[in-house]
Design an enzyme around this catalytic site. Structure first.
Site, PDB file in Angstrom:
ATOM      1  N   ILE A 143       0.841  -1.192   0.000  1.00 55.14           N
ATOM      2  CA  ILE A 143       0.000   0.000   0.000  1.00 55.14           C
ATOM      3  C   ILE A 143       0.881   1.249   0.000  1.00 55.14           C
ATOM      4  O   ILE A 143       2.004   1.215   0.489  1.00 55.14           O
ATOM      5  CB  ILE A 143      -0.962  -0.024   1.218  1.00 55.14           C
ATOM      6  CG1 ILE A 143      -1.940   1.159   1.192  1.00 55.14           C
ATOM      7  CG2 ILE A 143      -0.193  -0.096   2.531  1.00 55.14           C
ATOM      8  CD1 ILE A 143      -3.058   1.068   2.226  1.00 55.14           C
ATOM      9  N   CYS A 144       0.353   2.324  -0.553  1.00 59.40           N
ATOM     10  CA  CYS A 144       0.975   3.644  -0.504  1.00 59.40           C
ATOM     11  C   CYS A 144       2.269   3.662  -1.316  1.00 59.40           C
ATOM     12  O   CYS A 144       2.253   3.417  -2.513  1.00 59.40           O
ATOM     13  CB  CYS A 144       1.182   4.053   0.950  1.00 59.40           C
ATOM     14  SG  CYS A 144       1.633   5.773   1.216  1.00 59.40           S
ATOM     15  N   ALA A 145       3.416   3.910  -0.690  1.00 65.22           N
ATOM     16  CA  ALA A 145       4.700   3.922  -1.395  1.00 65.22           C
ATOM     17  C   ALA A 145       5.261   2.519  -1.581  1.00 65.22           C
ATOM     18  O   ALA A 145       6.135   2.295  -2.414  1.00 65.22           O
ATOM     19  CB  ALA A 145       5.701   4.781  -0.620  1.00 65.22           C
TER      20      ALA A 145
END
Length: 189
Positions: free
Chosen positions: A106-108
């Protein structure tokens, strides 16, 4: 996976991880009946991007792919870079993928999947991270969670509960997913 066996997921934490994502994923998966192992990368007490420290259950070097159903990485740039640069994490991701087990980020953190060579064509991540990843054709910002083969990706802190629920749906089933979604008031997922 036999239905009577509890699914098992590893969440590796490295210094600088995104706390909302890690805690939301761990919490939602445990509520869904998944055994979650929090694995510290280089330390037992891991401090996140916003100064919150979490005590790991084990060290990443003791995690064995054959004992897992999934590995899911929380984001946070510093934590993501540590996951992308850690040979044990990278090896675990490659082994999980080779065995067609589920890998998530998730995210980066999809960046760490890319460095391991396991990021599929279609994915999502935090806005601007796709530029670091480089596969702009396969990137979408239209969905909270993208599933491509055995890889699941999600956008960021605000989509963490939805991502956790998608993991529960995949590993435990629709009934538990629906019940948990209602209980969390997560009708937006």
């Amino acid at each position: 996976k036999r239905r009577c066996e509890m699914a098992k997921v590893c969440v590796p934490l490295a210094k600088g991880f995104e706390e909302i994502e890690a805690v939301s994923l761990i919490d939602v998966m445990r509520r869904g009946g998944i055994e979650v192992v929090v694995a510290g990368v280089n330390e037992e007490l891991v401090t996140g991007a916003n100064g919150i420290t979490i005590k790991a259950d084990t060290d990443i070097k003791y995690v064995v792919a054959d004992e897992l159903d999934m590995v899911v990485l929380p984001g946070g740039w510093d934590g993501t870079h540590a996951l992308a640069e850690n040979p044990t994490v990278q090896s675990l991701l490659k082994e999980m993928n080779e065995k067609q087990k589920i890998v998530g980020a998730i995210c980066a953190a999809p960046f760490a999947l890319k460095t391991a060579g396991v990021l599929p064509e279609h994915y999502t991540c935090y806005p601007s991270v796709e530029e670091q990843i480089g596969n702009l054709e396969g990137y979408t910002d239209k969905e909270k969670v993208v599933i491509d083969g055995n890889v699941m990706t999600s956008r960021g802190p605000g989509t963490a509960i939805c991502f956790g629920l998608a993991i529960v749906r995949k590993l435990v089933g629709e009934e538990t997913y629906q019940s948990l979604r209602e209980g969390l008031l997560a009708d937006y997922c």
